[in-house]
Design an enzyme around this catalytic site. Sequence first.
Site, PDB file in Angstrom:
ATOM      1  N   TYR A  29      -1.752   0.108   6.956  1.00  0.00           N
ATOM      2  CA  TYR A  29      -2.174   0.081   5.548  1.00  0.00           C
ATOM      3  C   TYR A  29      -1.824  -1.263   4.914  1.00  0.00           C
ATOM      4  O   TYR A  29      -2.648  -1.873   4.219  1.00  0.00           O
ATOM      5  CB  TYR A  29      -1.481   1.232   4.805  1.00  0.00           C
ATOM      6  CG  TYR A  29      -1.708   1.252   3.312  1.00  0.00           C
ATOM      7  CD1 TYR A  29      -2.964   1.523   2.780  1.00  0.00           C
ATOM      8  CD2 TYR A  29      -0.657   1.008   2.434  1.00  0.00           C
ATOM      9  CE1 TYR A  29      -3.172   1.547   1.399  1.00  0.00           C
ATOM     10  CE2 TYR A  29      -0.857   1.033   1.056  1.00  0.00           C
ATOM     11  CZ  TYR A  29      -2.109   1.295   0.554  1.00  0.00           C
ATOM     12  OH  TYR A  29      -2.307   1.318  -0.817  1.00  0.00           O
ATOM     13  N   GLU A  51      -2.627   7.430  -6.594  1.00  0.00           N
ATOM     14  CA  GLU A  51      -1.410   6.911  -7.223  1.00  0.00           C
ATOM     15  C   GLU A  51      -0.826   7.957  -8.166  1.00  0.00           C
ATOM     16  O   GLU A  51       0.398   8.095  -8.273  1.00  0.00           O
ATOM     17  CB  GLU A  51      -1.703   5.608  -7.981  1.00  0.00           C
ATOM     18  CG  GLU A  51      -2.052   4.426  -7.098  1.00  0.00           C
ATOM     19  CD  GLU A  51      -0.900   3.900  -6.256  1.00  0.00           C
ATOM     20  OE1 GLU A  51       0.251   4.357  -6.446  1.00  0.00           O
ATOM     21  OE2 GLU A  51      -1.143   3.043  -5.387  1.00  0.00           O
ATOM     22  N   TRP A  59       4.952   6.977  -0.987  1.00  0.00           N
ATOM     23  CA  TRP A  59       3.570   6.622  -0.674  1.00  0.00           C
ATOM     24  C   TRP A  59       3.205   7.059   0.736  1.00  0.00           C
ATOM     25  O   TRP A  59       2.062   7.439   0.998  1.00  0.00           O
ATOM     26  CB  TRP A  59       3.345   5.129  -0.857  1.00  0.00           C
ATOM     27  CG  TRP A  59       1.934   4.737  -0.549  1.00  0.00           C
ATOM     28  CD1 TRP A  59       1.499   3.962   0.469  1.00  0.00           C
ATOM     29  CD2 TRP A  59       0.753   5.164  -1.251  1.00  0.00           C
ATOM     30  NE1 TRP A  59       0.123   3.865   0.453  1.00  0.00           N
ATOM     31  CE2 TRP A  59      -0.359   4.598  -0.591  1.00  0.00           C
ATOM     32  CE3 TRP A  59       0.533   5.976  -2.375  1.00  0.00           C
ATOM     33  CZ2 TRP A  59      -1.673   4.805  -1.016  1.00  0.00           C
ATOM     34  CZ3 TRP A  59      -0.778   6.191  -2.789  1.00  0.00           C
ATOM     35  CH2 TRP A  59      -1.866   5.608  -2.118  1.00  0.00           C
TER      36      TRP A  59
END
Length: 200
Positions: A29, A51, A59
């Site tokens: 990522y 988010e 995350w």
Amino acid sequence: MSEPAALIIGDDGLARPSWAASDELLRNYYDTEWGMPVRDEHGVFERLSLEAFQSGLSWATILRKRPAFRDAFAQFDPEKVAAFDESDVTRLMADAAIVRNNAKIRAAIKNAQATIRLRDSGGLAEFVWSFQPSRTPRPKTPQDVPTRSPESEALAVALRKQGFGFVGPTTMFALMEAIGIVDTHLLGSHRRGSSGVWPA
């Protein structure tokens, strides 16, 4: 006790921050997606939604669940999500593959509806990018990376006025980092300046 290294050199010889150095999913990522410009409505809506779901969580958790989120939220097509009703809320609350948070689920639907309304005034992506600052942070260590900015605070206020939810200034700064509006790659990282928006 010495401070941990700000950057870790991987087996490939590339420098990354510790959060992106070991986990393969996070490293991929970081290397291919995080901080690269996203300027289309669909892309910005998906990342804004994720988010918001990330708020209070790691995350990595959201990234691992992203395929399931995409399946559950009609690939984050704003028009389809905007049409979700109570039966969809019930379906999503029963889906163990995503983050089952009633307020966040309802916010995603509300935000899809607000995204549709913004089309009359340039669209979500243009709206969010209009808060790009005149300069970006130049962090040397993870401690130097801000968690919010005057621009993310202003964006949060402006989105709330447009009917969006779960768009606090910290969450909006994370969005701005993710889609390239600011570059918070550490100085010396192989990704610093890679977005083309900001010089290294």
